[in-house]
Design a protein around this motif. Structure first.
Motif, PDB file in Angstrom:
ATOM      1  N   ILE A  91       0.784  -1.196  -0.076  1.00 16.09           N
ATOM      2  CA  ILE A  91       0.058   0.225   0.143  1.00 16.09           C
ATOM      3  C   ILE A  91       0.869   1.305   0.037  1.00 16.09           C
ATOM      4  O   ILE A  91       0.087   2.402  -0.029  1.00 16.09           O
ATOM      5  N   SER A  92       2.240   1.203  -0.284  1.00 17.51           N
ATOM      6  CA  SER A  92       2.947   2.217   0.102  1.00 17.51           C
ATOM      7  C   SER A  92       3.179   2.902  -1.526  1.00 17.51           C
ATOM      8  O   SER A  92       3.602   2.075  -2.519  1.00 17.51           O
ATOM      9  N   PHE A  93       2.966   3.937  -1.793  1.00 16.21           N
ATOM     10  CA  PHE A  93       3.250   4.473  -3.094  1.00 16.21           C
ATOM     11  C   PHE A  93       4.729   4.513  -3.504  1.00 16.21           C
ATOM     12  O   PHE A  93       4.760   4.598  -4.896  1.00 16.21           O
ATOM     13  N   ASN A  94       5.420   4.642  -2.681  1.00 17.28           N
ATOM     14  CA  ASN A  94       6.809   4.736  -3.089  1.00 17.28           C
ATOM     15  C   ASN A  94       7.262   3.286  -3.631  1.00 17.28           C
ATOM     16  O   ASN A  94       8.381   3.200  -4.062  1.00 17.28           O
ATOM     17  N   ASN A  95       6.715   2.270  -2.896  1.00 17.94           N
ATOM     18  CA  ASN A  95       7.103   1.033  -3.811  1.00 17.94           C
ATOM     19  C   ASN A  95       6.628   1.000  -4.852  1.00 17.94           C
ATOM     20  O   ASN A  95       7.783   0.191  -5.676  1.00 17.94           O
TER      21      ASN A  95
END
Length: 176
Positions: A115-119
């Motif tokens: 759920i991390s957009f940085n991923n």
């Protein structure tokens, strides 16, 4: 300003929210293009229009997702200090779980990576801990499956309506 204008029914909240989001788009696109051009020249990325466009797409989608999350945090607190604290915690958690500092985390927090957009930055899927060497940066590109785009779309589409509904539910006090 919003509280005063809303108190005299100058416009609907939906009109304000839509106008605010649409008016932010040009600046949200122009500044990252400038930064990405500088980075491409300084780092020596492959000078290809397709590679640049794919990188720009993932950066732009990441910006929209982060901005939507920021809107939710801002509306939820309506207090700058509290919103800054929560935003710092959420962004640091997102960066830590997204794989910038560690590729594999403990199993009990590994779900945060999804759920991390940085991923979903473009280089995350092309660099494993075994093959990360400086030349990898010359090969930045969107994963062939388009995982980055499809993973960030629910965030982009979902965060803004949540922020709007939260703003609609919030009672804004007028300043006398």
């Amino acid at each position: 300003m919003l509280a005063e204008e809303r108190s005299v029914d100058m416009y609907k909240l939906s009109a304000y929210f839509s106008a605010r989001n649409i008016s932010d788009l040009p600046l949200d696109l122009i500044l990252p293009i400038i930064v990405l051009v500088i980075i491409c020249v300084m780092v020596g990325l492959r000078p290809s229009y397709i590679a640049f466009s794919q990188n720009m797409l993932t950066v732009f989608l990441c910006i929209l997702a982060a901005q939507g999350l920021g809107l939710i945090i801002g509306v939820a607190f309506m207090d700058v200090k509290k919103a800054k604290i929560l935003a710092s915690i959420v962004l640091m958690t997102s960066m830590l779980s997204g794989g910038f500092f560690i590729q594999k985390g403990p199993f009990f927090i590994s779900w945060l990576r999804n759920i991390s957009f940085n991923n979903y930055d473009s280089y995350q899927h092309h660099c494993s801990s075994d093959s990360c060497s400086p030349p990898f940066i010359r090969e930045l590109r969107i994963d062939h499956s388009g995982l980055e785009v499809w993973a960030m779309m629910p965030m982009i589409i979902g965060y803004r309506p949540v922020a709007y509904l939260s703003l609609r539910r919030t009672k804004i006090m007028t300043v006398a």
